[in-house]
Design an enzyme around this catalytic site. Sequence first.
Site, PDB file in Angstrom:
ATOM      1  N   CYS A  77       0.791  -1.235   0.000  1.00 40.68           N
ATOM      2  CA  CYS A  77       0.000   0.000   0.000  1.00 40.68           C
ATOM      3  C   CYS A  77       0.824   1.286   0.000  1.00 40.68           C
ATOM      4  O   CYS A  77       0.636   2.160  -0.851  1.00 40.68           O
ATOM      5  CB  CYS A  77      -0.936   0.001   1.195  1.00 40.68           C
ATOM      6  N   HIS A 131      -1.371   6.328   2.002  1.00 37.76           N
ATOM      7  CA  HIS A 131      -1.409   5.269   3.002  1.00 37.76           C
ATOM      8  C   HIS A 131      -1.800   5.861   4.358  1.00 37.76           C
ATOM      9  O   HIS A 131      -1.602   7.052   4.608  1.00 37.76           O
ATOM     10  CB  HIS A 131      -0.043   4.578   3.099  1.00 37.76           C
ATOM     11  N   HIS A 334      -2.682  -2.328  -5.999  1.00 38.81           N
ATOM     12  CA  HIS A 334      -1.961  -3.553  -6.367  1.00 38.81           C
ATOM     13  C   HIS A 334      -2.954  -4.702  -6.426  1.00 38.81           C
ATOM     14  O   HIS A 334      -4.124  -4.558  -6.059  1.00 38.81           O
ATOM     15  CB  HIS A 334      -0.849  -3.889  -5.368  1.00 38.81           C
TER      16      HIS A 334
END
Length: 530
Positions: A77, A131, A334
């Site tokens: 992340c 994040h 991702h």
Amino acid sequence: MFKRCKIAFLFLVFISYQFHAQNQPTKKKPNILFIAIDDLRPELGTYGSEIAVSPNIDKLASQGLQFNKAYCQQAICGPSRASVMTGLRPETSGVFHNYIRFREKNPEVVTIPQHFISNGYETVYYGKIFHHGDEDELSWSTPQLKKELSGNVKGFALAENQKIQEDTRKEMFDKYGDVAKYGLAMGPAYESADVPDNTYIDGYNTDLAIETMKQMLKESDKPFFLGLGFNKPHLNWVAPKKYWDLYDESQIPLTALIDAPENGAAVGLHPSFELRVRSGIPKTGPIDEKLARKLKHAYLACISYVDAQLGRMITALDEAGIRDNTIIIVWSDHGWHLGEMGIWGKATNYEIATRVPLIISAPNLPARNKGIKTNALVELVDIYPSLCELAGIEIPSNLDGKSFAPLLKNPNKKWKKKALSQFPSPALREWGAYPLRPAMRETYFGPLLEEVEIKIKNQMGKQWNRDLFENNLMGYAIRTKRYRLITWRDRTKLSGQIIFTELYDHKKDPFEKNNIAEEHPKIVKKILKK
């Protein structure tokens, strides 16, 4: 006489043109709806999933341009989001794990929303854009709305799961001390509760984003950059029961691709640390079929939950009458292994972890290209320059990415020859990609680490070096149209010897089952020249 009349006529034409121009409304720059989804691999109907229920994302793809070959720069992340938001690759920014804020390494960097502020935009966000812990005040011009939570917005809605989390947290801290705060007490892996959407954080943030958008349209004539970051399908997989009910668990297919790549790097696959820290998940050994099906059901329920929130947000755009002048971009940070290669989680250099969904709908998109799916290689680091070009603002000169705006006009245009990703020694890192703390070996991670170490030592022989493999080994992945090449190197000596090489031929081996690097040194050498 004729000449004087001609001059008078031209003068009247000029005055008329000036009056017309001055009374035409200036075209407003496009709004940006910037939607980030956490841990979402391309498990969507529009990407060919036979099971996912994702009607709103599928509809958006039918109205926009879908990128089939989009890749993140690091499958975790913090580094991935830092690369998106700054336009810098991890190798440029120095952000390789979740425990560093991007401005610690790059204090003067200008983020996407920060750049849009300087170009006349109002910017605001809800949810996970950067994040956690890295929200970055410089990037946002409009304060967030705050509502009384009224008991909602919980990690878990069910009292029994809240108790499990609290009890586990106490147990872990009593047993292991401060190291337990690094992700050892997360509660159950999933929850199905018969609650409204805004009981959980993604529904709550969607409520606020919609209300904020309406407020900005009333109070400002500036274009907006609205970030909406969905936390799911990140663990823990919690979603209202109605989204679980969209699936028949007994009919959910499981992957048959459970083996590690033949001759692949032993350091390239981790022992599913991120899942194993959850209550009720075996700390060692395989995930059995019954549990695997439950976990995939949970992941799919979260996809459908997020899809519904995205649909609400886009409906609000339509009802406000601003859809025609709004760029909508949807991306995930991702992918995620759901048992593929024998692991559960992100944090690898393989296709399943680095390939992501990426969809864009924009006023600049010609009608003939709506619903097109392009196979051009693109990277998440390309988002920053692309949004600048599509919005008609200057692209900063320091960015590592390349604008994919030309693909909106010609999706088949000759494009990049490679996409780059990287990840530091997944098998010997904590699940935030952080180097192993010595105390972590004293936890239930200890036996897992011993298992993977034995595999690595057997494979590497005399090349084994603990300091190198735990702290400085980096896997660099190059994805070309046909191949994935991964070279494992000491990142402090990049000009030095490659420690291990992996090559996968996607034409013959789309699931990356066989490392063929030793058999094809010429192909390896050719790709490395790129």
